[in-house]
Scaffold this motif. Structure first.
Motif, PDB file in Angstrom:
ATOM      1  N   LEU A 100       0.828  -1.207   0.000  1.00 53.91           N
ATOM      2  CA  LEU A 100       0.000   0.000   0.000  1.00 53.91           C
ATOM      3  C   LEU A 100       0.861   1.255   0.000  1.00 53.91           C
ATOM      4  CD1 LEU A 100      -2.911  -1.017   2.382  1.00 53.91           C
ATOM      5  CD2 LEU A 100      -3.034  -0.624  -0.087  1.00 53.91           C
ATOM      6  N   GLN A 101       2.079   1.152   0.564  1.00 53.38           N
ATOM      7  CA  GLN A 101       3.014   2.281   0.540  1.00 53.38           C
ATOM      8  C   GLN A 101       3.737   2.375  -0.800  1.00 53.38           C
ATOM      9  OE1 GLN A 101       5.207   0.976   3.961  1.00 53.38           O
ATOM     10  NE2 GLN A 101       4.123   2.321   5.384  1.00 53.38           N
ATOM     11  N   GLY A 102       3.502   1.405  -1.686  1.00 58.17           N
ATOM     12  CA  GLY A 102       4.185   1.399  -2.982  1.00 58.17           C
ATOM     13  C   GLY A 102       5.512   0.672  -2.936  1.00 58.17           C
ATOM     14  N   VAL A 103       5.759  -0.042  -1.838  1.00 57.55           N
ATOM     15  CA  VAL A 103       7.031  -0.754  -1.669  1.00 57.55           C
ATOM     16  C   VAL A 103       6.776  -2.244  -1.915  1.00 57.55           C
ATOM     17  CG1 VAL A 103       9.033  -1.054  -0.138  1.00 57.55           C
ATOM     18  CG2 VAL A 103       7.642   1.015   0.031  1.00 57.55           C
ATOM     19  N   ASP A 104       6.390  -2.566  -3.145  1.00 56.20           N
ATOM     20  CA  ASP A 104       6.101  -3.966  -3.490  1.00 56.20           C
ATOM     21  C   ASP A 104       7.334  -4.853  -3.332  1.00 56.20           C
ATOM     22  OD1 ASP A 104       3.788  -2.586  -4.665  1.00 56.20           O
ATOM     23  OD2 ASP A 104       3.415  -4.458  -5.759  1.00 56.20           O
ATOM     24  N   THR A 105       8.537  -4.222  -3.386  1.00 53.07           N
ATOM     25  CA  THR A 105       9.770  -5.006  -3.237  1.00 53.07           C
ATOM     26  C   THR A 105       9.792  -5.773  -1.925  1.00 53.07           C
ATOM     27  OG1 THR A 105      10.673  -2.890  -2.506  1.00 53.07           O
ATOM     28  CG2 THR A 105      11.406  -3.703  -4.645  1.00 53.07           C
ATOM     29  N   TYR A 106       9.203  -5.167  -0.894  1.00 60.98           N
ATOM     30  CA  TYR A 106       9.277  -5.797   0.426  1.00 60.98           C
ATOM     31  C   TYR A 106       7.878  -6.225   0.877  1.00 60.98           C
ATOM     32  CZ  TYR A 106      13.940  -3.662   0.221  1.00 60.98           C
ATOM     33  OH  TYR A 106      15.211  -3.286  -0.164  1.00 60.98           O
ATOM     34  N   CYS A 107       7.082  -6.728  -0.088  1.00 64.98           N
ATOM     35  CA  CYS A 107       5.738  -7.254   0.200  1.00 64.98           C
ATOM     36  C   CYS A 107       5.812  -8.270   1.338  1.00 64.98           C
ATOM     37  CB  CYS A 107       5.191  -7.928  -1.058  1.00 64.98           C
ATOM     38  SG  CYS A 107       3.641  -8.822  -0.777  1.00 64.98           S
ATOM     39  N   ARG A 301       7.448   2.215  -5.913  1.00 66.84           N
ATOM     40  CA  ARG A 301       6.697   2.889  -6.987  1.00 66.84           C
ATOM     41  C   ARG A 301       6.802   4.413  -6.867  1.00 66.84           C
ATOM     42  NH1 ARG A 301       2.752   0.584  -6.070  1.00 66.84           N
ATOM     43  NH2 ARG A 301       2.737  -1.127  -7.535  1.00 66.84           N
ATOM     44  N   PRO A 302       6.642   4.996  -5.651  1.00 66.35           N
ATOM     45  CA  PRO A 302       6.845   6.459  -5.552  1.00 66.35           C
ATOM     46  C   PRO A 302       8.243   6.869  -6.016  1.00 66.35           C
ATOM     47  CG  PRO A 302       5.861   5.597  -3.534  1.00 66.35           C
ATOM     48  CD  PRO A 302       6.182   4.404  -4.390  1.00 66.35           C
TER      49      PRO A 302
END
Ligand code: NAD
Ligand code: ZN
Ligand code: ZN
Length: 348
Positions: A100-107, A301-302
């Motif tokens: 949700l923060q746009g940090v899909d790398t650390y899902c 993503r941001p």
């Protein structure tokens, strides 16, 4: 359509015919303009074996992609066919706190991600094909006005990865500070530009190849060095004996990590970006006091949106060599042989 696919671990990718993807509800199919050839793909071809990663071949390579919206799945709004987009590459579950923060790398809910810890070109089909399925519209990031997808492709990894590493180190890079970039290839030549564009640090670039050091100088490095026995001492000399506040190791072997530790300043940062497989011995007297050592994976993503803005303003520009899809194997051969400067981009 043709696609460059990795069919098995420990093998070279092959060009084969595959079916064109169709978007399910919420998905987007992108017509690929450019797909960057990353050194990580060479690691995928040669260094991994069955069971080491939570996903496996076969899949189409290419995790650094940009193109134009080709088809929209039911319910997708805010994008239109023909629109230029970058593909945000790490694909998480989309609903955990990190995603949700746009940090899909650390899902943190990898079981619900399209593939655990991967994305297109990393377990699922990537961009080395005419068309690429993007499993959720949030990963199709509109390009700034006038930006060409071929130039934008390397920004999604070769720039985003060092941008993330530099951004987290900004507080350690005030005027008067020094940053070292080890390995001036696809990632490293953009790391030099990112440091120059977003900090006041002096930049030292280290590479084994003269052409890479020439590129670093062209992109604004203040000092370029070959990695030898003298390199750490040269970095200490340049920094008045103190060492560099930040070292970005875009290689990650035993020798580059040792160089990074030997040239970092007390209270500095050593960030391991390269997947060279090296290790860094840690003990009380082995490292400068309060040196922070971290690995970083890709970016958020941001941060991709910030990288695109830097490029749109002319502050960041990937130096590229273009290859048609049929010559993608040649691009990887040249990457492996150290015969490229900057980034190879495949244009399906
Ligand atoms: P590249 O091949 O384009 O560049 C590597 C550069 O390092 C080359 O210029 C090469 O000459 C130089 N080099 C090799 N050995 C060296 C040494 N001992 N000392 C100094 N320089 C040396 O590769 P790339 O695509 O830029 O990727 C760099 C590394 O980063 C790879 O290991 C890749 O897998 C990894 N990577 C990590 C992430 C991440 O999220 N952490 C993302 C992308 C790539
Ligand atoms: Zn990569
Ligand atoms: Zn998640």
């Amino acid at each position: 359509m043709k696609a460059l696919r990795l069919l098995d671990w420990k093998s070279d990718p092959v060009l084969v015919d595959v079916a064109e993807p169709r978007p399910e509800p919420g998905q987007v199919v992108v017509r690929i303009g450019g797909a960057g050839a990353c050194h990580s793909d060479l690691h995928l071809m040669h260094d991994f074996e069955s069971g080491q990663l939570p996903w496996a071949p076969p899949f189409t390579l290419g995790h650094e992609n940009a193109g134009w919206v080709h088809a929209l799945g039911e319910g997708v709004t805010g994008l239109r066919p023909g629109q230029p987009v970058a593909v945000y590459g790490p694909w998480g579950c989309g609903t955990c706190q990190r995603c949700l923060q746009g940090v899909d790398t650390y899902c943190e809910n990898l079981a619900a991600a399209p593939v655990p810890g991967g994305g297109g070109g990393l377990g699922l089909d990537g961009g080395m094909a005419e068309l690429m399925l993007v499993p959720h519209a949030r990963h199709a990031v509109p390009l700034p006005e006038g930006m060409d997808p071929v130039n934008a492709a390397p920004l999604t990894d070769a720039a985003l990865t060092p941008y993330h590493a530099v951004r987290r180190a900004w507080p350690k890079l005030p005027p008067g500070s020094t940053a070292v970039v080890i390995g001036v290839g696809g990632l490293g030549h953009l790391a030099v530009q990112i440091l120059k564009a977003t900090t006041a640090a002096r930049v030292i670039a280290v590479d084994t190849r003269a052409e890479a050091l020439a590129l670093a100088t062209q992109e604004g490095a203040d000092l370029v060095l070959a990695p030898g026995e003298e390199a750490a001492a040269q970095i200490r000399d340049y920094t008045g004996g103190r060492g560099a506040e930040v070292v970005l190791d875009c290689v990650g072997t035993d020798s580059t990590l040792a160089l990074g530790a030997a040239s970092a300043r007390i209270l500095g940062d050593l960030t391991i970006i390269g997947l060279g497989g090296g290790t860094l011995p840690v003990s009380f007297f082995a490292l400068p006091y309060e040196l922070s050592v971290q690995t970083t994976y890709w970016g958020s993503r941001p941060e991709l949106i910030e990288v695109l803005d830097l490029a749109a303003r002319g502050l960041l520009r990937a130096v590229t060599t273009i290859f048609p899809l049929a010559e993608a194997p040649e691009a990887y051969r040249r990457l492996a042989a150290g015969e490229l400067t900057g980034r190879a981009v495949i244009t399906p």
